[in-house]
Design an enzyme around this catalytic site. Structure first.
Site, PDB file in Angstrom:
ATOM      1  N   CYS A  26       1.100  -1.167   0.048  1.00 40.87           N
ATOM      2  CA  CYS A  26      -0.068  -0.049  -0.127  1.00 40.87           C
ATOM      3  C   CYS A  26       0.957   1.439   0.149  1.00 40.87           C
ATOM      4  CB  CYS A  26      -0.897  -0.211   1.202  1.00 40.87           C
ATOM      5  SG  CYS A  26      -1.876   1.338   1.349  1.00 40.87           S
ATOM      6  N   ASP A  64     -23.040  14.083  21.759  1.00 40.61           N
ATOM      7  CA  ASP A  64     -21.996  15.162  21.620  1.00 40.61           C
ATOM      8  C   ASP A  64     -20.699  14.620  21.620  1.00 40.61           C
ATOM      9  OD1 ASP A  64     -21.644  14.011  23.863  1.00 40.61           O
ATOM     10  OD2 ASP A  64     -21.816  15.771  25.394  1.00 40.61           O
ATOM     11  N   PHE A  84     -18.706   7.063  14.961  1.00 43.48           N
ATOM     12  CA  PHE A  84     -19.374   7.136  16.128  1.00 43.48           C
ATOM     13  C   PHE A  84     -19.739   8.633  16.246  1.00 43.48           C
ATOM     14  CE2 PHE A  84     -17.666   2.924  17.232  1.00 43.48           C
ATOM     15  CZ  PHE A  84     -18.537   2.427  17.605  1.00 43.48           C
ATOM     16  N   ILE A  85     -20.087   9.159  15.340  1.00 43.64           N
ATOM     17  CA  ILE A  85     -20.776  10.409  15.486  1.00 43.64           C
ATOM     18  C   ILE A  85     -22.165  10.634  16.135  1.00 43.64           C
ATOM     19  CG2 ILE A  85     -21.132  12.830  14.428  1.00 43.64           C
ATOM     20  CD1 ILE A  85     -19.254  11.992  12.189  1.00 43.64           C
ATOM     21  N   ARG A  86     -22.264  10.619  17.473  1.00 42.11           N
ATOM     22  CA  ARG A  86     -23.529  10.287  18.099  1.00 42.11           C
ATOM     23  C   ARG A  86     -23.501  11.187  19.466  1.00 42.11           C
ATOM     24  NH1 ARG A  86     -23.604   3.633  18.565  1.00 42.11           N
ATOM     25  NH2 ARG A  86     -23.317   3.470  16.353  1.00 42.11           N
TER      26      ARG A  86
END
Length: 263
Positions: free
Chosen positions: A104, A249, A245-247
């Site tokens: 890579c 605050d 995990f945008i939950r």
């Protein structure tokens, strides 16, 4: 064509079984022909299918972009799409589904890629886009407000292209790759720059979703779900910022943290 259908079911709730109607996602097999040669059949949601065709052909390296496509004929009744192209990458058309092992980004670490992906993802992303936490929460809230079919069916994936303060384009599909290809196709058809934009995705950030984001040319991907280990490693090597995990605050930044600013 309709993207959803209502079907009679038996539902159990609060201790009782009763008749009800469920809203379910429609599956639509679409076969793409390029210069009369059958290329692939994609099972998709029958919406923005021309965008899907353009995005798929370009992201797979079959064509280099809109300039290579002369005509797209959609035959909705039979699920056939006839593409006339003035350039076709025969190598990618033949080997696009063949996996091989490569190092890579020249760093001598082995990763699985589709053979036709290698030339499209090995350059590092150098986007200048930066986001503050408040902007991330606002974008996710707007994105979820536009996810009606997902809420109705629970059976589709959503993706969006956004700037710092605007959700520009939202697409959904039963196929997670298809949703991103619809975004890509829309941008190619409308000459929308992607290097200064971010992708919002409704599901898990897998290595394949990360590769698709890299091929689209966005340097940031946002999701309510988590990335996989391989996706994180690839994001770090390809210089893509992966936020999951945008939950509530909070959120987690797995790579490219320098693009996420403190308020």
């Amino acid at each position: 064509m309709e993207t959803t259908a209502g079907l009679g079911i038996r539902r159990f709730k609060e201790g009782h079984m009763f008749d009800d109607v469920a809203t379910v996602a429609v599956e639509y097999p679409m076969t793409i022909y390029v210069n009369d040669d059958e290329l692939v059949t994609i099972v998709c949601t029958p919406e923005y299918t021309e965008d899907l065709v353009v995005g798929f052909l370009t992201s797979e390296g079959i064509v280099r972009g809109m300039a290579d496509i002369d005509r797209i004929e959609m035959i909705e009744a039979t699920g056939h799409v006839k593409v006339t192209a003035n350039f076709v990458n025969k190598f990618n058309a033949k080997y696009r589904a063949k996996r091989y092992i490569t190092s890579c980004c020249g760093k001598s670490r082995e990763n699985f890629y589709f053979q036709s992906d290698a030339s499209l993802v090995e350059s590092r992303n150098e986007t200048d886009l930066q986001l503050q936490p408040a902007e991330i929460f606002d974008l996710m809230q707007r994105f979820e407000a536009d996810s009606d079919i997902f809420r109705q069916t629970g059976g589709v994936h959503n993706a969006a292209l956004c700037s710092r303060d605007e959700v520009i384009c939202v697409r959904m599909d039963i196929g997670r790759h298809n949703a991103l290809d619809k975004i890509y196709g829309h941008c190619l058809k409308n000459n929308i720059s992607m290097s200064d934009k971010a992708i919002i995705f409704s599901g898990r950030i897998s290595s394949e979703i990360l590769v698709k984001t890299a091929k689209i040319g966005c340097g940031i991907i946002l999701s309510r779900s988590a990335p996989t280990e391989l996706a994180i490693e690839m994001a770090r090597e390809l210089n893509i910022t992966a936020v999951g995990f945008i939950r509530g605050d909070g959120f987690s930044v797995y790579s490219g943290h320098e693009r996420i600013l403190e308020n």
